[in-house]
Design an enzyme around this catalytic site. Structure first.
Site, PDB file in Angstrom:
ATOM      1  N   ASP A  30       0.289  -1.763  -0.101  1.00 37.50           N
ATOM      2  CA  ASP A  30       0.104  -0.210  -0.120  1.00 37.50           C
ATOM      3  C   ASP A  30       1.147   1.305   0.520  1.00 37.50           C
ATOM      4  O   ASP A  30       2.335   1.375   0.586  1.00 37.50           O
ATOM      5  CB  ASP A  30      -0.521   0.003   1.141  1.00 37.50           C
ATOM      6  CG  ASP A  30      -1.955   1.014   1.125  1.00 37.50           C
ATOM      7  OD1 ASP A  30      -3.237   0.561   1.056  1.00 37.50           O
ATOM      8  OD2 ASP A  30      -1.307   1.901   1.036  1.00 37.50           O
ATOM      9  N   ASN A  86     -12.972  -2.665   2.733  1.00 36.34           N
ATOM     10  CA  ASN A  86     -14.077  -1.803   2.975  1.00 36.34           C
ATOM     11  C   ASN A  86     -15.048  -2.186   1.720  1.00 36.34           C
ATOM     12  O   ASN A  86     -14.025  -1.833   0.472  1.00 36.34           O
ATOM     13  CB  ASN A  86     -13.102  -0.287   3.150  1.00 36.34           C
ATOM     14  CG  ASN A  86     -12.674  -0.254   3.612  1.00 36.34           C
ATOM     15  OD1 ASN A  86     -12.631  -0.381   5.216  1.00 36.34           O
ATOM     16  ND2 ASN A  86     -11.231   0.068   3.566  1.00 36.34           N
ATOM     17  N   GLN A  93     -14.353   2.591   1.068  1.00 40.04           N
ATOM     18  CA  GLN A  93     -14.030   2.393   0.356  1.00 40.04           C
ATOM     19  C   GLN A  93     -13.754   3.124  -1.143  1.00 40.04           C
ATOM     20  O   GLN A  93     -14.844   3.766  -1.358  1.00 40.04           O
ATOM     21  CB  GLN A  93     -14.767   1.058  -0.957  1.00 40.04           C
ATOM     22  CG  GLN A  93     -14.526   0.265  -1.708  1.00 40.04           C
ATOM     23  CD  GLN A  93     -15.332  -0.920  -2.228  1.00 40.04           C
ATOM     24  OE1 GLN A  93     -16.380  -1.112  -2.368  1.00 40.04           O
ATOM     25  NE2 GLN A  93     -14.528  -0.890  -3.720  1.00 40.04           N
ATOM     26  N   HIS A  99     -10.401  -5.135  -3.519  1.00 41.44           N
ATOM     27  CA  HIS A  99      -8.981  -4.983  -2.818  1.00 41.44           C
ATOM     28  C   HIS A  99      -9.396  -5.690  -0.553  1.00 41.44           C
ATOM     29  O   HIS A  99      -9.962  -5.639  -0.821  1.00 41.44           O
ATOM     30  CB  HIS A  99      -8.381  -4.035  -2.982  1.00 41.44           C
ATOM     31  CG  HIS A  99      -9.096  -2.513  -2.478  1.00 41.44           C
ATOM     32  ND1 HIS A  99     -10.026  -2.319  -3.163  1.00 41.44           N
ATOM     33  CD2 HIS A  99      -8.265  -2.357  -0.866  1.00 41.44           C
ATOM     34  CE1 HIS A  99     -10.313  -0.744  -2.566  1.00 41.44           C
ATOM     35  NE2 HIS A  99      -9.517  -1.463  -1.169  1.00 41.44           N
ATOM     36  N   HIS A 101      -7.133  -5.323   2.447  1.00 39.12           N
ATOM     37  CA  HIS A 101      -5.979  -5.085   3.073  1.00 39.12           C
ATOM     38  C   HIS A 101      -5.362  -6.079   4.168  1.00 39.12           C
ATOM     39  O   HIS A 101      -6.238  -6.740   4.825  1.00 39.12           O
ATOM     40  CB  HIS A 101      -6.007  -4.237   4.542  1.00 39.12           C
ATOM     41  CG  HIS A 101      -6.480  -2.582   3.456  1.00 39.12           C
ATOM     42  ND1 HIS A 101      -6.417  -1.911   3.017  1.00 39.12           N
ATOM     43  CD2 HIS A 101      -7.775  -2.589   3.049  1.00 39.12           C
ATOM     44  CE1 HIS A 101      -6.582  -0.325   2.485  1.00 39.12           C
ATOM     45  NE2 HIS A 101      -7.981  -1.204   2.472  1.00 39.12           N
TER      46      HIS A 101
HETATM   47  P1  AMP Z   1      -9.746   2.167   0.114  1.00 38.93           P
HETATM   48  O1  AMP Z   1     -10.029   3.152   1.055  1.00 38.93           O
HETATM   49  O2  AMP Z   1     -10.174   0.220   1.052  1.00 38.93           O
HETATM   50  O3  AMP Z   1     -10.555   1.775  -1.372  1.00 38.93           O
HETATM   51  O4  AMP Z   1      -8.112   1.517   0.006  1.00 38.93           O
HETATM   52  C1  AMP Z   1      -7.531   2.086  -1.003  1.00 38.93           C
HETATM   53  C2  AMP Z   1      -5.802   1.423  -0.963  1.00 38.93           C
HETATM   54  O5  AMP Z   1      -5.294   2.123  -1.968  1.00 38.93           O
HETATM   55  C3  AMP Z   1      -5.509   2.956   0.828  1.00 38.93           C
HETATM   56  O6  AMP Z   1      -5.152   2.257   1.652  1.00 38.93           O
HETATM   57  C4  AMP Z   1      -4.772   3.489  -0.728  1.00 38.93           C
HETATM   58  O7  AMP Z   1      -3.503   3.642   0.241  1.00 38.93           O
HETATM   59  C5  AMP Z   1      -3.866   2.241  -1.574  1.00 38.93           C
HETATM   60  N1  AMP Z   1      -3.755   3.379  -2.459  1.00 38.93           N
HETATM   61  C6  AMP Z   1      -4.586   3.782  -3.874  1.00 38.93           C
HETATM   62  N2  AMP Z   1      -3.714   3.737  -4.563  1.00 38.93           N
HETATM   63  C7  AMP Z   1      -2.405   3.324  -4.603  1.00 38.93           C
HETATM   64  C8  AMP Z   1      -1.126   2.710  -5.321  1.00 38.93           C
HETATM   65  N3  AMP Z   1      -1.365   3.974  -6.339  1.00 38.93           N
HETATM   66  N4  AMP Z   1      -0.664   1.748  -4.805  1.00 38.93           N
HETATM   67  C9  AMP Z   1      -0.277   1.386  -3.664  1.00 38.93           C
HETATM   68  N5  AMP Z   1      -1.605   1.475  -3.153  1.00 38.93           N
HETATM   69  C10 AMP Z   1      -2.885   2.471  -3.570  1.00 38.93           C
END
Ligand code: AMP
Ligand code: ZN
Length: 113
Positions: A30, A86, A93, A99, A101
């Protein structure tokens, strides 16, 4: 999906720090880690959220879930970890590509915020 950031990561159109990859799933670090270990586990197929899963994806999601312990072991999480999804607006989300985590190497708190 062409405008989906995680599809772009899966297609190597934008870079990521890959931890594990096979023909169906990708695991990468992440960008904004919330724990000493924080990786995202995604199906390469675009599925917007848990809400969009269908029976046809059962094998794919089963495969991803069975990889969790393998990835956790790869990352040295023998003392435990947390797997988070999420979903939707109330679930906070932000990226609309399914995805999970995988967080570890610190004591988690409960209930999550
Ligand atoms: P969510 O809030 O559950 O949709 O999580 C999205 C996650 O994606 C967050 O923890 C972000 O930090 C992560 N994220 C967004 N863009 C990238 C990226 N380009 N590379 C790695 N992680 C990312
Ligand atoms: Zn996508």
């Amino acid at each position: 999906m062409s405008d989906c950031i995680f599809c772009m990561i899966a297609n190597q159109e934008i870079p990521s720090k890959v931890v594990y990859e096979d023909d169906r799933i990708l695991v990468f670090h992440d960008l904004e880690p919330q724990a000493p270990v924080h990786v995202l586990m995604i199906p390469k197929k675009h599925i917007a959220s848990l809400d969009e899963l269908t029976e046809e994806d059962a094998g794919l999601i089963g495969h991803l879930m069975l990889k969790v312990k393998e990835v956790a072991s790869l990352l040295g999480l023998e003392n435990g970890y947390r797997l988070v999804n999420n979903c939707g607006e109330d679930g906070m989300q932000t990226v609309k590509h399914l995805h999970f985590h995988l967080l570890g190497k610190r004591k988690m708190i409960w209930p999550p915020g």
